[in-house]
Design a protein around this motif. Structure first.
Motif, PDB file in Angstrom:
ATOM      1  N   THR A  16       0.806  -1.224   0.000  1.00  0.00           N
ATOM      2  CA  THR A  16       0.000   0.000   0.000  1.00  0.00           C
ATOM      3  C   THR A  16       0.843   1.279   0.000  1.00  0.00           C
ATOM      4  N   THR A  39      -1.184   4.006  -1.655  1.00  0.00           N
ATOM      5  CA  THR A  39      -1.713   5.269  -1.134  1.00  0.00           C
ATOM      6  C   THR A  39      -0.635   6.342  -0.966  1.00  0.00           C
ATOM      7  N   SER A  60      -5.617   6.104  -6.132  1.00  0.00           N
ATOM      8  CA  SER A  60      -5.590   5.782  -4.703  1.00  0.00           C
ATOM      9  C   SER A  60      -4.520   6.570  -3.950  1.00  0.00           C
ATOM     10  N   ASN A  62      -2.575   9.441  -2.197  1.00  0.00           N
ATOM     11  CA  ASN A  62      -2.926  10.735  -1.607  1.00  0.00           C
ATOM     12  C   ASN A  62      -1.718  11.529  -1.130  1.00  0.00           C
TER      13      ASN A  62
END
Length: 280
Positions: A16, A39, A60, A62
């Protein structure tokens, strides 16, 4: 980090985030596939990957850390997804092959500094500020349109953009920082919106082709000018100000040094008054 023979990488769905310095100085890395679970990309994650030509940034993501792609000299294009709220300091600094950028975010210090081949930038209508040196040295950038949401252009934001010919400033702009457009030698004209309260030191210094500056602020206080803001501009520079405020602009601090270049937006007659004369 430093895997000099790594040519491509497919990041598994289970991952992730790309941690700081993960692929730093992997000089042979050309291709990276990021899946939609990613992310964040950490500080200096791909810094110095000089062979990296393209990378997909999934929606996805950020957050992109400082210097994440700094020195990726072959990176040609990047699309910043809406999910990213800001471009951090030095993120794409010295990405010398970067030609186009679509931005939906705020732009921090030196985000694209030294991207000498950057030709096209599209800025989001949600943008609030353009950080210090954000596009400094982007010598191929030809035009820029600042959305009306932008209130500040910070120090040296476009300094040394030597091919910049067209600039449309935000109608919500409050301040143009020091050296913001310094050395933009191809810029011929600029319109300063009535919202602008401050033009800081050397903001347009050495804009050697600049012949026309239109200052629209006529309500409330006049626009404040810093030192040497228009020094080194074209010898035929004209600064056009609202007719009903011309005396104030000609006599205000730092504007007065350009007194002979300040002209009214409409025809009028200027009278010299002899305050020492005697009455008969």
């Amino acid at each position: 980090k430093g895997c000099t023979n790594l040519a491509s990488i497919n990041i598994p769905n289970l991952i992730t985030s790309i941690n700081s310095n993960t692929f730093e100085n992997c000089i042979s890395l050309k291709s990276v596939l990021l899946h939609n679970n990613i992310t964040s990309i950490g500080v200096s994650a791909f810094k110095g990957c000089t062979s990296l030509e393209s990378i997909n940034l999934p929606s996805s993501i950020n957050n992109i850390g400082d210097e994440a792609f700094k020195g990726c000299t072959n990176l040609a294009s990047i699309n910043i997804p809406n999910s990213i709220t800001s471009i951090n300091s030095n993120t794409f600094e010295n990405c010398q092959s970067l030609k186009s950028v679509l931005l939906h975010t705020n732009i921090d210090t030196s985000a694209f500094e030294g991207c000498s081949y950057l030709q096209s930038v599209t800025l989001s209508t949600n943008l609030i500020a353009i950080g210090s040196s954000a596009f400094k040295g982007c010598a191929s950038l030809e035009s820029i349109s600042i959305p009306n949401s932008v209130t500040h252009i910070d120090t040296s934001a476009f300094e040394g953009c030597s091919y910049l010919q067209s600039v449309r400033l935000s109608n919500g702009l409050i301040a143009i920082g020091s050296s913001a457009f310094k050395g933009c030698g191809s810029l011929e004209r600029i319109v300063i919106p009535l919202s602008v309260q401050y033009i800081d030191d050397e903001a347009f210094k050495n804009c050697s082709s600049l012949t026309s500056v239109t200052v629209n602020r006529e309500i409330s206080n006049t626009t404040n000018l810093g030192e040497n803001a228009f020094d080194g501009c074209h010898t035929n520079l004209q600064i056009i100000v609202p007719t009903n405020r011309i005396a104030e602009y000609k006599n205000k601090e730092y504007w007065s040094s350009y007194r002979n270049k300040i002209i009214p937006s409409e025809d009028y007659t200027e009278y010299e008054i002899d305050c020492e004369g005697s009455l008969n």
